[in-house]
Design a protein around this motif. Sequence first.
Motif, mmCIF file in Angstrom:
data_model
loop_
_atom_site.group_PDB
_atom_site.id
_atom_site.type_symbol
_atom_site.label_atom_id
_atom_site.label_comp_id
_atom_site.label_asym_id
_atom_site.label_seq_id
_atom_site.Cartn_x
_atom_site.Cartn_y
_atom_site.Cartn_z
ATOM 1 N N GLY A 1 0.810 -1.211 0.000
ATOM 2 C CA GLY A 1 0.000 0.000 0.000
ATOM 3 C C GLY A 1 0.840 1.257 0.000
ATOM 4 O O GLY A 1 1.847 1.362 -0.717
ATOM 5 N N PRO A 2 0.479 2.266 0.826
ATOM 6 C CA PRO A 2 1.196 3.538 0.820
ATOM 7 C C PRO A 2 2.624 3.446 1.361
ATOM 8 O O PRO A 2 3.394 4.400 1.221
ATOM 9 N N ARG A 3 2.992 2.330 1.977
ATOM 10 C CA ARG A 3 4.374 2.172 2.453
ATOM 11 C C ARG A 3 5.353 1.978 1.302
ATOM 12 O O ARG A 3 6.550 2.197 1.469
ATOM 13 N N LEU A 4 4.845 1.576 0.147
ATOM 14 C CA LEU A 4 5.722 1.347 -1.000
ATOM 15 C C LEU A 4 6.143 2.681 -1.607
ATOM 16 O O LEU A 4 5.297 3.480 -2.007
ATOM 17 N N HIS A 5 7.440 2.910 -1.680
ATOM 18 C CA HIS A 5 7.939 4.110 -2.336
ATOM 19 C C HIS A 5 8.057 3.881 -3.833
ATOM 20 O O HIS A 5 7.592 4.689 -4.634
ATOM 21 N N SER A 6 8.677 2.756 -4.214
ATOM 22 C CA SER A 6 8.873 2.464 -5.635
ATOM 23 C C SER A 6 9.190 0.990 -5.819
ATOM 24 O O SER A 6 9.649 0.314 -4.899
ATOM 25 N N ALA A 7 8.939 0.507 -7.022
ATOM 26 C CA ALA A 7 9.221 -0.877 -7.385
ATOM 27 C C ALA A 7 9.925 -0.897 -8.729
ATOM 28 O O ALA A 7 9.638 -0.075 -9.610
ATOM 29 N N TYR A 8 10.835 -1.868 -8.894
ATOM 30 C CA TYR A 8 11.660 -1.949 -10.098
ATOM 31 C C TYR A 8 11.782 -3.398 -10.566
ATOM 32 O O TYR A 8 11.775 -4.332 -9.757
ATOM 33 N N LEU B 1 12.248 -3.747 -4.407
ATOM 34 C CA LEU B 1 11.187 -2.948 -3.801
ATOM 35 C C LEU B 1 11.787 -2.000 -2.783
ATOM 36 O O LEU B 1 12.603 -2.406 -1.943
ATOM 37 N N ALA B 2 11.397 -0.733 -2.850
ATOM 38 C CA ALA B 2 11.861 0.281 -1.910
ATOM 39 C C ALA B 2 10.674 0.745 -1.071
ATOM 40 O O ALA B 2 9.673 1.222 -1.618
ATOM 41 N N LEU B 3 10.782 0.589 0.248
ATOM 42 C CA LEU B 3 9.731 1.039 1.157
ATOM 43 C C LEU B 3 10.079 2.420 1.707
ATOM 44 O O LEU B 3 11.243 2.813 1.754
ATOM 45 N N ARG B 4 9.073 3.113 2.166
ATOM 46 C CA ARG B 4 9.294 4.434 2.756
ATOM 47 C C ARG B 4 9.951 4.316 4.129
ATOM 48 O O ARG B 4 10.574 5.266 4.607
ATOM 49 N N ASP B 5 9.785 3.163 4.770
ATOM 50 C CA ASP B 5 10.435 2.895 6.042
ATOM 51 C C ASP B 5 11.251 1.615 5.914
ATOM 52 O O ASP B 5 11.304 1.012 4.842
ATOM 53 N N GLU B 6 11.893 1.189 6.986
ATOM 54 C CA GLU B 6 12.719 -0.008 6.919
ATOM 55 C C GLU B 6 11.852 -1.264 6.977
ATOM 56 O O GLU B 6 10.906 -1.340 7.766
ATOM 57 N N PRO B 7 12.134 -2.257 6.138
ATOM 58 C CA PRO B 7 11.325 -3.479 6.123
ATOM 59 C C PRO B 7 11.512 -4.305 7.393
ATOM 60 O O PRO B 7 12.589 -4.317 7.995
ATOM 61 N N SER B 8 10.441 -4.973 7.780
ATOM 62 C CA SER B 8 10.454 -5.849 8.953
ATOM 63 C C SER B 8 10.584 -7.303 8.508
ATOM 64 O O SER B 8 10.513 -7.618 7.316
ATOM 65 N N ASP B 9 10.731 -8.192 9.474
ATOM 66 C CA ASP B 9 10.752 -9.618 9.159
ATOM 67 C C ASP B 9 9.435 -10.045 8.526
ATOM 68 O O ASP B 9 9.410 -10.894 7.627
ATOM 69 N N ALA B 10 8.342 -9.460 8.984
ATOM 70 C CA ALA B 10 7.033 -9.781 8.409
ATOM 71 C C ALA B 10 6.959 -9.333 6.949
ATOM 72 O O ALA B 10 6.371 -10.016 6.100
ATOM 73 N N LEU C 1 14.534 -6.250 -1.026
ATOM 74 C CA LEU C 1 13.635 -5.376 -0.274
ATOM 75 C C LEU C 1 14.459 -4.472 0.639
ATOM 76 O O LEU C 1 15.193 -4.964 1.504
ATOM 77 N N TYR C 2 14.338 -3.150 0.440
ATOM 78 C CA TYR C 2 15.105 -2.187 1.224
ATOM 79 C C TYR C 2 14.248 -0.968 1.556
ATOM 80 O O TYR C 2 13.243 -0.683 0.895
ATOM 81 N N GLY C 3 14.694 -0.246 2.557
ATOM 82 C CA GLY C 3 14.111 1.051 2.840
ATOM 83 C C GLY C 3 14.712 2.100 1.925
ATOM 84 O O GLY C 3 15.877 1.992 1.504
ATOM 85 N N ARG C 4 13.934 3.129 1.629
ATOM 86 C CA ARG C 4 14.392 4.204 0.741
ATOM 87 C C ARG C 4 15.690 4.825 1.231
ATOM 88 O O ARG C 4 16.599 5.098 0.444
ATOM 89 N N ASP C 5 15.811 5.050 2.534
ATOM 90 C CA ASP C 5 16.987 5.743 3.066
ATOM 91 C C ASP C 5 18.259 4.931 2.857
ATOM 92 O O ASP C 5 19.330 5.508 2.637
#
Length: 280
Positions: free
Chosen positions: A49-56, A77-86, A112-116
């Motif tokens: 959902g909105p946590r996804l920043h971008s996908a490639y 996949l780049a998330l807006r925050d850091e990915p969890s184990d889940a 799978l990574y966080g944007r930062d």
Amino acid sequence: MAAASVPSIASKGLDAQGFIEREGSLGRIPQPFRPVVAAVRDRVLELFGPRLHSAYLYGSIPRGTARVGRSDLDLLLALRDEPSDADREGVRELGEALDKEFPQIDGVGTLLYGRDVLLSDLERHDLGWFVACLCTPLLGDDLAEYLPRYRPDSLLARETNGDLALLLPRWRERIGTADSDETRTRLVRVISRRLVRTAFTLVMPRWNGWTSDVREMAEVFAAYYSERAGQVRAAAALGHDPTADPAVLRAYVDDLGPWLAAEYTRVHGVKAPRCEGLQA
């Protein structure tokens, strides 16, 4: 001793200013793989959902060279925050579902990574370069807009593949626990490709170009290291058509891999340490 011959493959993959051109595009996706990509687009959005920043997409599918039933689907996949184990478990389950549903792909690999992290100074010449040059935007805002242009220099070589020595013990462990031909075949494919890429980036600054074709990579390397040319050409072939032969894996971790790691360190130095696990 390195050979002094001139490469038979002309340098390429650079723009008029000498920067690496971005490879791949959505327009190059072969028709059989388009339903897979459409499903990925929908399901990634459902998952994050909105946590996804971008996908490639990256690899053979956006380059237009994928083979039906033989090529895997590669995602970043780049998330807006850091990915969890889940989050990682959700990505794993998504990949398994896609692999079962679409016979035209042979597995799904997802980074799978966080944007930062992707935009960090530490990853500027590794994951940042990967996004900017080897990834094709699928969803969201393109992080390449926040990254520099890249040249095929020694800094890029060091930060992309200067960690082979750290990977070898991990490979030995995985080889030792491989209990099926299927597992060994997958290991041969993964390790073959990584060794060829490392061999290529060892000489990339001297060649002054870029290619993602493993056979071209092997030929470029062969022009500089004739004594190891046969091994790297064989690895390139096995990257396309792998075998389950355990002798191949032993040769990789006992001979070619250690030599390549030592030569890489001598020429380019060691990659800056990372806190997270290595990608193999």
